[in-house]
Design an enzyme around this catalytic site. Structure first.
Site, PDB file in Angstrom:
ATOM      1  N   GLY A   8      -2.683  -1.216  -7.616  1.00  0.00           N
ATOM      2  CA  GLY A   8      -1.593  -2.188  -7.679  1.00  0.00           C
ATOM      3  C   GLY A   8      -1.792  -3.225  -8.778  1.00  0.00           C
ATOM      4  O   GLY A   8      -2.905  -3.685  -9.022  1.00  0.00           O
ATOM      5  N   HIS A  66       0.840  -1.209   0.000  1.00  0.00           N
ATOM      6  CA  HIS A  66       0.000   0.000   0.000  1.00  0.00           C
ATOM      7  C   HIS A  66       0.873   1.257   0.000  1.00  0.00           C
ATOM      8  O   HIS A  66       0.586   2.227  -0.699  1.00  0.00           O
ATOM      9  CB  HIS A  66      -0.894   0.030   1.248  1.00  0.00           C
ATOM     10  N   ARG A  84      -4.475 -10.369   3.410  1.00  0.00           N
ATOM     11  CA  ARG A  84      -5.003 -11.715   3.689  1.00  0.00           C
ATOM     12  C   ARG A  84      -3.919 -12.695   4.147  1.00  0.00           C
ATOM     13  O   ARG A  84      -4.241 -13.746   4.695  1.00  0.00           O
ATOM     14  CB  ARG A  84      -5.703 -12.273   2.451  1.00  0.00           C
ATOM     15  N   ASP A 131      -3.666  -6.633  -8.045  1.00  0.00           N
ATOM     16  CA  ASP A 131      -5.070  -6.903  -8.407  1.00  0.00           C
ATOM     17  C   ASP A 131      -5.258  -6.473  -9.857  1.00  0.00           C
ATOM     18  O   ASP A 131      -5.888  -5.461 -10.146  1.00  0.00           O
ATOM     19  CB  ASP A 131      -5.991  -6.124  -7.466  1.00  0.00           C
ATOM     20  N   MET A 137       2.732  -9.377  -1.121  1.00  0.00           N
ATOM     21  CA  MET A 137       2.149  -8.864   0.123  1.00  0.00           C
ATOM     22  C   MET A 137       0.642  -8.718  -0.047  1.00  0.00           C
ATOM     23  O   MET A 137       0.160  -8.281  -1.087  1.00  0.00           O
ATOM     24  CB  MET A 137       2.769  -7.516   0.469  1.00  0.00           C
ATOM     25  N   SER A 138      -0.077  -9.094   1.004  1.00  0.00           N
ATOM     26  CA  SER A 138      -1.538  -8.997   0.985  1.00  0.00           C
ATOM     27  C   SER A 138      -2.034  -8.960   2.419  1.00  0.00           C
ATOM     28  O   SER A 138      -1.467  -9.641   3.294  1.00  0.00           O
ATOM     29  CB  SER A 138      -2.124 -10.225   0.275  1.00  0.00           C
TER      30      SER A 138
END
Ligand code: AMP
Length: 289
Positions: free
Chosen positions: A146, A37, A186, A149, A183-184
């Site tokens: 990003g 992010h 989730r 997605d 990176m996520s």
């Protein structure tokens, strides 16, 4: 960094920035911030002088209520990360502020039919509706999304083009952990074992890159090799392994021009997505993941 909860306050702050001659950059998120992010914030800062971030877990885009209820949250930590990351204005609306009658929705046809669109009914309609609302609220000059997605990013580029939103979309590279895991928010749900197994996603791209470098262009053969590597990580299921054209995300039979290799798989109840862009460079192709 200023923090606001109300749409009227966003308009006031952004209005002041614009009056001062500043370009406004925007990064919409669902929070539980990580360096991915913040990389978008950095790019927004390089392309504008006033960076707005929103954190809003948008119920409309969740096709699974358990997924929505379990979505990780840590607002205090997010506020510190956003401030250190260079956000000027943090917009934290609640449901009451964001949702009105909900009778109006925004959708993008065709390019939402494959990949995640085929597996998460209603998801993208929820995304486009909330992003349209946020664009109208923030009125940014640029917005950063990003590559992580990819279907979302490509469809939003199309939505902005089709609906004449006066905003420039920038697609930012995927930020990965040092071992390759994208990176996520989730990832928090993965056990240590699952996390290790899920490295098979990025490993499958390395294998794919080798095949491309060796001259392979056949989509089915490339898919098979990706599947074999992902299966080494014992996922509970594979949602899709798809090779699609970048411009409209329609299925590609062979690599011919800018192409996306996109994958989605479950470890336990955690659904991970990842992708690689194959782009023309000189006489051959370059793989970006
Ligand atoms: P989210 O909070 O998951 O809705 O993501 C907000 C924005 O951050 C979207 O544009 C995502 O594509 C982007 N993003 C999420 N993970 C990453 C990552 N690992 N690298 C770069 N951008 C990301």
């Amino acid at each position: 960094m200023k923090i606001v909860n109300k749409i009227a306050d966003v308009r006031l702050e952004v209005g002041n920035a614009k009056k001062a001659g500043k370009l406004v950059g925007f990064v919409p998120t669902m929070g539980f911030l990580h360096p991915g992010h913040i990389s978008l914030v950095k790019i927004a800062g390089e392309n504008s002088e006033f960076v707005v971030m929103s954190i809003f877990v948008n119920k409309l885009q969740f096709n699974d209520l358990n997924d929505f209820n379990g979505y990780p949250k840590d607002l205090e930590r997010d506020i510190a990360i956003a401030e250190n990351g260079g956000v000027d204005l943090l917009f934290l609306p609640d449901d009451k502020e964001m949702y009105r009658s909900n009778l109006t929705t925004v959708d993008v046809d065709l390019i939402t039919e494959n990949l995640c669109g085929a597996h998460r009914p209603g998801h993208f309609k929820g995304v486009f509706t909330v992003v349209s609302k946020l664009f109208n609220i923030v009125q940014p000059d640029i917005a950063v999304f990003g590559q992580k997605d990819i279907q979302q990013a490509v469809s939003i580029e199309k939505m902005v083009y089709d609906l004449n939103f006066p905003v420039k979309i920038i697609v930012a590279p995927t930020v990965r952990e040092s071992d390759g895991l994208a990176m996520s928010s989730r990832n928090k749900h993965l056990s240590e074992k699952q996390r290790k197994e899920a490295l098979s996603l990025s490993r499958s791209f390395a294998a794919c890159e080798k095949l491309i470098d060796s001259g392979e262009r056949d989509a089915e053969k490339i898919s098979e090799s990706i599947r074999a590597v992902i299966l080494e990580g014992s996922p509970d299921s594979i949602d899709y392994i798809s090779i699609v054209k970048y411009e409209d995300l329609s299925y590609a039979e062979k690599i011919d021009g800018k192409t996306v290799v996109a994958v989605a798989a479950f470890w336990g109840t955690t659904r991970l997505i990842d992708n690689m862009i194959i782009d023309k460079k000189d006489d051959g192709y370059i793989c970006i993941y």
